[in-house]
Enzyme design. Structure first.
Site, short mmCIF file in Angstrom:
data_model
loop_
_atom_site.label_atom_id
_atom_site.label_comp_id
_atom_site.label_asym_id
_atom_site.label_seq_id
_atom_site.Cartn_x
_atom_site.Cartn_y
_atom_site.Cartn_z
N SER A 146 0.84 -1.19 0.00
CA SER A 146 0.00 0.00 0.00
C SER A 146 0.89 1.25 0.00
O SER A 146 1.68 1.45 -0.92
CB SER A 146 -0.95 -0.04 1.20
OG SER A 146 -1.98 0.92 1.09
N ASP A 155 -8.80 -5.98 -4.85
CA ASP A 155 -8.45 -4.88 -3.95
C ASP A 155 -9.60 -3.88 -3.89
O ASP A 155 -10.04 -3.36 -4.91
CB ASP A 155 -7.19 -4.19 -4.45
CG ASP A 155 -6.53 -3.32 -3.40
OD1 ASP A 155 -7.26 -2.71 -2.58
OD2 ASP A 155 -5.29 -3.22 -3.39
N HIS A 207 -7.00 -6.08 -0.42
CA HIS A 207 -5.91 -5.12 -0.26
C HIS A 207 -4.82 -5.66 0.65
O HIS A 207 -5.03 -5.78 1.87
CB HIS A 207 -6.45 -3.80 0.29
CG HIS A 207 -5.42 -2.72 0.35
ND1 HIS A 207 -4.77 -2.27 -0.76
CD2 HIS A 207 -4.91 -2.02 1.40
CE1 HIS A 207 -3.91 -1.32 -0.41
NE2 HIS A 207 -3.97 -1.16 0.88
#
Length: 485
Positions: free
Chosen positions: A145, A376, A413
């Site tokens: 991320s 995601d 994610h």
């Protein structure tokens, strides 16, 4: 600021933000502060040191030392380091990006975007040299991320600093995707006057997966490549759900959400969520900070939930508009396009991290391994595909000698979702850097009750996809091959 020998095997997070670390080898804990307020920690093992350095990234707006990631690196024998990137507020708060005078705090923003990462790199590697009286044999960066974005920022701006970078679900298109995360809210409030009930969104996701599941030759509840899915949400109109009948307006709004942001003239702005990604409110209130899953709350709603994703709301409020009283419900289609373009103009050069010219990184002999989950719900996976393809275009086609991308069907994610998770992509990176074993596949596994592995699959080097050979169990990776469509 301090240096102490930790011999207890246990480290308690002083901020109480993450998990306490246990079963640690003895190490020297060094804390640094770089003006004005960039905090850095370096952990130097005094036993089982493997001669290597591993810096670890943050999540969201950072504001914390990633002890949760430093612990595993230390146990594996690495000297390791992390930074809070120069501001004290953690996770989802963006208020630090604005001064008391109502202006953007460019010092802290630039520290967060890049300067803290450069200071972390140079200061930590200096400490490693001083402590062990030798250069680290290899240096690595790993993060998901925001941490993935940080790694790519370093590849672009300090191309000789790391032998290998693992960039997972990277937030590289920061100036665009964070505004694009508000698109579902704009669509629902402008077209419907409010959110689509979660049960209708879940119905749509399930229907899309069922409609397109067999395209890869296996009925397994996963979309191997969601771009091939042609499901039309209009087919759901009139269906009864526990939260009412699906309407034409709701189906049309859902299609807009999947298509992604568009300008007033219909031209492309950014990508949308893929059909398999979860929509609506998350009943468990689960979010991710630095790859560690933990309870969240209303601010952790999925992008098409009752409330907007908190990081997107904070970014627009404090970074772009510098207006703490801004209300996302006032955002029209015209206003969305204006904010989107304003964000690009203000922040692409500062934090965009999407420069495709990685020639200096390549020429230094370094490697970057990227992977992204197709499901995601926070960072649109097509943004990573888009960047990788632009790197190919910039550098003349095949870049697999130094950069490789793997897409993970059904993975959310950084982790989670119904798809098998990458087992150890960092080990694959190390073997590539140190042994010249360039990965053609990444092994992924899915677990059931009691963490028993119930499914394994290969994740294929992009653009190849996994195809069932037609023999043996569809839950075993050995029965799949990677092919180009």
């Amino acid at each position: 600021m301090s240096a102490e020998l930790i011999t207890s095997g246990t480290f308690v997070d002083p901020e109480g933000e993450g998990q306490d670390q246990e079963d640690l080898p003895e190490f020297c804990r060094v804390a640094l502060t770089v003006d004005p307020q960039i905090n850095i920690e370096v952990w130097l093992p005094t036993e089982n040191y493997n001669g290597r350095f591993q810096a670890v990234g943050n999540g969201y707006f950072a504001g914390f030392i990633a002890y949760d990631s430093m612990g595993p690196a230390l146990r594996a024998g690495y000297a390791t380091a992390s930074t809070d990137t120069g501001h004290p507020e953690t996770g989802t708060s963006g208020a630090w990006a604005m001064t008391d005078d109502g202006e953007q705090n460019w010092q802290l923003i630039e520290d967060f975007a890049s300067r803290a990462l450069m200071e972390l790199t140079t200061k930590s590697q200096d400490l490693v040299r001083a402590f062990y009286r030798d250069e680290p044999e290899y240096s690595y960066w790993t993060g998901c991320s925001t941490g993935g974005r940080q790694g790519m920022m370093l590849a672009q701006r300090m191309p000789g600093a790391y032998d290998g970078i693992l960039s997972e679900a990277p937030a590289i298109n920061w100036d665009r995707f964070l505004v694009a995360e508000m698109w579902p809210q704009v669509v629902m409030h402008q077209d419907l006057g409010g959110p689509i009930p979660t049960c209708k969104l879940e119905l749509a996701t399930q229907a899309a997966v069922e409609h397109c599941d067999a395209l890869d030759g296996v009925q397994d509840g996963l979309l191997e490549d969601p771009r091939r899915c042609d499901f039309d949400p209009a087919t759901l109109v009139g269906q009864e759900t526990p939260c009412g009948v699906v309407t034409e307006a709701e189906a049309a709004a859902l299609q807009k959400i999947w298509d992604g942001p568009r300008a007033a003239d219909g031209s492309f702005l950014w990508y949308g969520l893929e059909p398999g990604a979860p929509l609506g409110d998350d009943p468990a209130g689960v979010g991710s900070r630095g790859g560690v899953w933990e309870p969240g709350g209303p601010g952790w709603d999925r992008l098409a939930g009752t409330n907007p994703f908190l990081v997107s709301d904070e970014y627009i409020k404090y970074f772009v508009l510098a207006d703490p009283d801004w209300d996302y419900r006032t955002l029209t289609y015209e206003g969305f396009e204006q904010v989107f373009r304003q964000s690009q103009e203000m922040f692409n050069d500062v934090i965009g991290t999407d420069d495709p010219d990685l020639s200096e990184f390549r020429d230094a002999g370094n490697k970057v391994l990227l992977w992204h989950g197709w499901d995601d719900r926070m960072i649109f996976p097509m943004g990573t595909v888009d960047y990788y393809e632009r790197v190919q275009d910039e550098l003349g086609g095949d870049v697999t000698d130094f950069a490789r991308l793997f897409m993970a069907p059904g993975v959310d994610h950084c982790a989670g979702g119904p798809g098998p998770q990458p087992v150890d992509p960092f080990e694959a990176l190390v073997n590539w850097v140190e042994k010249g074993e360039a990965p053609e596949q990444l092994l992924a596994s899915g677990s059931g009750e009691d963490d028993q592995v119930v499914r394994t699959r290969p994740l294929c080097l992009y653009p190849a996809v996994a195809r069932y050979t037609g023999e043996g169990s569809t839950d075993e990776a050995a029965n799949f091959e990677c092919v180009l469509r």
